[in-house]
Every structure is written in C-alpha cells, then in structure tokens.
Design a protein around this motif. Structure first.
Motif, mmCIF file in Angstrom:
data_model
loop_
_atom_site.group_PDB
_atom_site.id
_atom_site.type_symbol
_atom_site.label_atom_id
_atom_site.label_comp_id
_atom_site.label_asym_id
_atom_site.label_seq_id
_atom_site.Cartn_x
_atom_site.Cartn_y
_atom_site.Cartn_z
ATOM 1 N N ILE A 201 0.846 -1.203 0.000
ATOM 2 C CA ILE A 201 0.000 0.000 0.000
ATOM 3 C C ILE A 201 0.880 1.252 0.000
ATOM 4 N N GLY A 202 1.976 1.173 0.711
ATOM 5 C CA GLY A 202 2.876 2.325 0.793
ATOM 6 C C GLY A 202 3.504 2.660 -0.553
ATOM 7 N N ILE A 203 3.880 1.629 -1.291
ATOM 8 C CA ILE A 203 4.445 1.860 -2.631
ATOM 9 C C ILE A 203 3.367 2.455 -3.548
ATOM 10 N N ALA A 204 2.166 1.880 -3.484
ATOM 11 C CA ALA A 204 1.056 2.403 -4.301
ATOM 12 C C ALA A 204 0.768 3.862 -3.935
ATOM 13 N N PHE A 205 0.807 4.160 -2.643
ATOM 14 C CA PHE A 205 0.568 5.513 -2.123
ATOM 15 C C PHE A 205 1.569 6.512 -2.718
ATOM 16 N N TYR A 288 -1.404 -2.639 -9.548
ATOM 17 C CA TYR A 288 -0.614 -3.842 -9.280
ATOM 18 C C TYR A 288 -0.250 -3.928 -7.801
ATOM 19 N N TYR A 289 0.302 -2.831 -7.260
ATOM 20 C CA TYR A 289 0.707 -2.866 -5.842
ATOM 21 C C TYR A 289 -0.504 -2.864 -4.905
ATOM 22 N N SER A 290 -1.554 -2.123 -5.273
ATOM 23 C CA SER A 290 -2.774 -2.157 -4.449
ATOM 24 C C SER A 290 -3.326 -3.572 -4.391
ATOM 25 N N ASN A 291 -3.372 -4.216 -5.547
ATOM 26 C CA ASN A 291 -3.949 -5.569 -5.583
ATOM 27 C C ASN A 291 -3.115 -6.564 -4.792
ATOM 28 N N ARG A 292 -1.793 -6.398 -4.853
ATOM 29 C CA ARG A 292 -0.943 -7.251 -4.014
ATOM 30 C C ARG A 292 -1.297 -7.063 -2.546
ATOM 31 N N ALA A 293 -1.505 -5.810 -2.177
ATOM 32 C CA ALA A 293 -1.882 -5.520 -0.784
ATOM 33 C C ALA A 293 -3.235 -6.175 -0.467
ATOM 34 N N TYR A 294 -4.201 -6.004 -1.370
ATOM 35 C CA TYR A 294 -5.545 -6.530 -1.092
ATOM 36 C C TYR A 294 -5.547 -8.058 -1.029
ATOM 37 N N GLN A 295 -4.691 -8.684 -1.822
ATOM 38 C CA GLN A 295 -4.593 -10.154 -1.750
ATOM 39 C C GLN A 295 -4.066 -10.590 -0.382
ATOM 40 N N ILE A 296 -3.073 -9.863 0.111
ATOM 41 C CA ILE A 296 -2.548 -10.198 1.446
ATOM 42 C C ILE A 296 -3.648 -10.028 2.488
ATOM 43 N N LEU A 297 -4.360 -8.910 2.386
ATOM 44 C CA LEU A 297 -5.453 -8.645 3.335
ATOM 45 C C LEU A 297 -6.500 -9.754 3.261
ATOM 46 N N GLU A 312 -11.097 0.450 3.679
ATOM 47 C CA GLU A 312 -11.598 1.827 3.616
ATOM 48 C C GLU A 312 -10.431 2.824 3.731
ATOM 49 N N LEU A 313 -9.545 2.594 4.693
ATOM 50 C CA LEU A 313 -8.408 3.504 4.861
ATOM 51 C C LEU A 313 -7.435 3.397 3.684
ATOM 52 N N SER A 314 -7.195 2.170 3.231
ATOM 53 C CA SER A 314 -6.264 1.970 2.115
ATOM 54 C C SER A 314 -6.731 2.728 0.887
ATOM 55 N N GLN A 315 -8.037 2.640 0.649
ATOM 56 C CA GLN A 315 -8.539 3.301 -0.561
ATOM 57 C C GLN A 315 -8.467 4.816 -0.427
#
Lengths: 322, 322
Positions: A201-205, A288-297, A312-315
């Motif tokens: 998420i941080g990289i996507a941010f 790509y990075y968001s989805n990696r994060a969401y898969q982990i979640l 909610e916070l990630s988005q």
C-alpha cells in the motif's frame, strides 16, 4: 469498533495534548511550529487502526503512534534542508523561516522526542517496538540517500526507483501498521502479513503521489501540479517515459526537460507523457501494488468488518482524486 | 580489576569490530570515516570503569558504551555543519569533505545506529538506560542551542555559560558513568552520586578545554592555540575578562577582538587576559568543580582502590598538560 472518523478525532485530540518545552526558545519554537502544522496524521491512524483490528487496547499504541508521527515530522525538517524546500503544507518550512542550523538541531531534538514517546511503550513490548522503530528509521534514511543519489545518477531503473520509495515511504506506513499489531500482541504471522500489506500500500501511495503531481486536479489535490516536472525529478512517470520512448522521443523529452519557461515545460512534458500513455501505465502499476496488498489482506484470518475498515483507509490513501 | 590501560584496549578492540554497512555507499562511507577517526573514546571508558567499580559485568555495559560513543560522534558531525568547521582531529570534517546534506543524513543515521546499540542492552535495564540516554541526548541538543544563542547574545553571564557547558558536555560524561552504574545494578544512591560526580568533572573538563585553547602547549595539546580568541568565542576566559575589566580595559578588549591580523589578535588578547589574571582565575574555577567532584567521590561508600582508579581517570581528563 471505532470508525475511521472516530479514530481520527482521537488522534487529533491526542496531538493537541502534546507538550513541547519553552526553553531554549530557539530550539523548541520551530518544533511547536512544525508539529502544529498538522498534516494528515496518517501514520498514527494506521497504528490505531491496526491495534483495534487485532483487538488491542488503543492506549497501548499511543506511545508508538506519537513516536512515529514525530519521527515523520523530523524527517520532513531535515529533508526540506536537503531539498532546499521553501514551502511545506502551504507555509514556510522551518529551514526557510529559521535557517539550516535551526532545522538541523530542532530536527535532532524531535528525533529524541520521538524516542522518548517510544520509550513509554508497555515494557512487555518495548524491545520489539524499538527494534521495529530503529529498523524503520534506518531504512527511511537509506531511502532518502538513494533519492538524493538518483538525482545525480544518469540511469535509474524502475526497479531501483521502487526500492527507493519502499525505503523512503513504504516502510514507515508498514511500520505504523505493525506497531499497532505488536501493541495488540497479534501473532507473528499477523504482524508479518500486515507489514507486507503496508509495504505494498505504501508503494502504491507514493506512486499515486507521483501521478497526482503531474495529473492531479489542483483544486482537489491542494497543491500546484507540475512541480516534479519543473525540478526534473526522476519519478515513476519520468522513468517510464524514458523507458518507453524511442530515440526521437527521448530527444524530445531531453529538450522539453531543458526548457526554462516552467509553464511551457510542464505543458510540453505532459503532452509527451500523454503520447507515451504514461498516465494509464502509472495507474496500472498503482493497481498492481494495491492488488498485491488486497490479496494479502484477503488471505488474513480476520472478520469481514475488520477487513473492510482496513480497505476503507487503504482506498483513501491510494484512490485519491485526480 | 582491570587497569585503565586494559579497559582502554578492550574498548579499542570493541570499536575495531563495529560493522558499518556498505550500501548506500554515500550514506555509510562518511559514517565509517567518522568512526575510524578514533578520538579518545572517553565516554565508553567512563562507562566501562563505572560498571567495573560497581562490580558489574563489562559485557553488560557494551551496548550503552557503543551507543554513547556513536551518539557523541553524531553530534560532532552536525555541530561541524552548524559551526562551519573544516577540520576535526586533524583531518577534513564530513561536512567539508562531502557537504552539508551528507553530514545531515549520515549523522541522522548514526543517531539511529546509536539507538540500535542501546536497544541491545539487557532487557532488565533497557528502559532505564533508554530514559537516561534520551534525557542526555535532549540536553546535549539544548546545550548546543544555547551555545549558538550565546554567539549572538550580547550579555552572557558566567552562570549561563556554566549551565550551557553542563548541558553540552557534562551530561554526556555523567550519563556515561551512570550507564555503567545502571549496567552493574548499582543502588539508586550510587547512581545519583556517580552522576553528580560526572557533572562536576564534566564542567571542569570543558573549562580545562577553554584554558588549553588559549594557554595550552601546542606540542602537548596537539592543536593550534588561540582558536577561541580568533573566533571571538564567549568562553569562560572571555566572559571572566569582561567581568573583571573596567571601562578602559573593556575598550581595549573590544579593540583587540576586532583585529583582523590573527597573530596580533591572539597576542593582544592574551596579554590583556594576563593583565586580568585570567589564567589563575580559570584554574581556580577548574579546581572548584574538580574538588566538588572529589568530595562526592570521597563520600561514596567504595573501596579505596576503586576510588583511586576513578581519581586516576578524572585527573587525566582535568589535569591535562598546558
């Protein structure tokens, strides 16, 4: 469970109670100035949220949250010297207002204050929190060094760039989440998962920040766009453009980046970016990075309402308006 | 019990084994450079000595000793930027060799490394050591700020000056001794006594430094004398001279401090200092603080051989040749 708004208002309340000494005035006044500028307090919010999600007591994560935010503000003080930055959050930087020496020493003192807060952590988790904080702080310094190195380095690969933003930005996001998990005595497995979630998420941010700097709506984004282009900053957009450009387009990019008229420069570079489809390319890597994060979640063994508040916070962090 | 020479050689050995990472090179190379300059490693020696005197295991004080020395070296990196200092220990400062940005960021990283060592303290004493280290670090920053403030401040009293050197120099001497005591699980009473001993010795140590800068034998002192006079530094000697001077002598001091020819300036100022008996005045105040320290030591419930090794080190710090 508290909503994001409720957590946010607890954090605002918490920071309003932080006391900074008065004397020596020339040391502490810039610190009060820096801390009162607010900012979004994203890192404490992540720490609070993670603590809540792993069923911890919010009071246990307060020392780390204060430490992480004050550390973040300290890095801004020193970064502003290194970047010769006059303005931050719409007002003069400490560096511009009081000079480099003050920004150095007040920054150092903020770093100590950050550790003072960390030290107040529950003794049961103190060592763990400290180790995480030390490692995070060291990596943030390494990231800042790479960022400065890349300014002078001719060829920077996208892989090197991602590694730099992982260190400079993502580890602090991830470290904030993990601090919450440690404070809640979450399992090691959960700590690792939420940390890795935070890295992605941080990289996507940060990539979103790059995108908004060139393609943000100034009214919503809140700052003037085009600054990265004007300063020839090697962002993802810049690196991707040079990666995709053929010989002729590279020459056009070179010429555009040499322009002295800033408005014209932004216009020309943006138009070349458009031709190279840089905006959708950037959106793709953010996804790509968001989805990696969401898969982990998704893979984490957590109740649905907990996953959804993290989502909610990630988005909010990643899908900002532009 | 180890002799001072044996403790010193253990410390040399310890520092020769400190590993600094390689990458990013521009971040860590200046750190290795700074650490390899050596210096006298006074603070680890004080910590080792106190640990031994209070019957602790030397291995228990190693993390704090490394942390204190690396912290001290970090402060030199940042002080050299603030003081615009080209030379330190006979070679170019990091600031001069690599520039201010490198000195800022490598310094910040050294600060983190100092905390990494502190964090390796025995968990039983970690919180205590950390609290002492935080407080000491904060006070050193406050001392540096007062030092910078005094440069611009017209009237500085000797009381204010002593308070400044207490913060800038003495608390780290005292903190090193107390770290040793904490590591040896000495009683609170002993911790307080050795700390107060350290404050007084630390003040005497700095006053001796002031004296040597004007009256040291260059061959023994190892650096050129007169630097404080050339830079109009408000040392004890300067402040005492203005305190003692009548209207006419004050005018002469003002005139001498305005001289552009450095050799002439040092000669004139020193001659005015001589007329005002500044050397014996300084020796007297050094004796005053040394004696306060020795009285504290004397009152401590310690075997004679332990007191005498502490005395031996103190006299090395305070009775240097000049």
């Amino acid at each position: 469970m508290y909503s994001l708004e409720e957590l946010q208002s607890q954090i605002t309340e918490l920071f309003s109670r932080v006391q900074i000494p008065d004397y020596p005035e020339n040391l502490y006044q810039p610190i009060s100035y820096s801390m009162s500028q607010g900012g979004k307090r994203i890192r404490p919010l992540l720490a609070f949220l993670a603590c809540q999600v792993f069923d911890g007591k919010i009071s246990d994560v307060i020392p780390a949250s204060l430490g992480l935010e004050i550390f973040h503000n300290f890095t801004l003080l020193h970064d502003d010297i290194m970047d010769d930055a006059p303005i931050r959050r719409g007002i003069p930087t400490v560096y511009k207002k009081w000079g480099a020496n003050t920004a150095i020493l007040s920054g150092d003192t903020m770093f100590v204050i950050a550790y003072e807060h960390i030290t107040r952590s529950n003794p049961k988790i103190l060592k763990e929190i400290l180790e995480l904080f030390n490692r995070t702080a060291r990596e943030v310094c390494e990231g800042q060094q790479l960022d400065m190195d890349f300014e002078k380095q001719k060829n920077v690969t996208i892989g090197e760039y991602i590694e730099m933003i992982r260190l400079k930005t993502a580890v602090l996001i991830a470290g904030s989440l993990k601090s919450g998990a440690i404070s809640a005595s979450a399992s090691i497995e959960m700590q690792v998962a939420i940390y890795n979630f935070g890295i992605n998420i941080g990289i996507a941010f940060q990539l979103m920040d790059d995108l908004l700097d060139s393609y943000g709506d100034e009214k919503i984004f809140g700052k003037k766009t085009g600054n990265d282009i004007i300063t020839n900053k090697k962002t993802f957009l810049y690196l991707k453009a040079y990666e995709k450009a053929d010989f002729n387009v590279k020459k056009k990019l070179d010429a555009a980046f040499l322009l002295k008229d800033n408005n014209l420069k932004v216009k020309k570079v943006t138009s070349l970016f458009d031709n190279l489809n840089i905006k959708p390319e950037t959106e793709m890597i953010i996804d790509y990075y968001s989805n990696r994060a969401y898969q982990i979640l998704d893979s984490m063994n957590l109740e649905a309402n907990k996953k959804s508040i993290i989502m909610e916070l990630s988005q909010k962090l990643v899908r900002r308006n532009y």
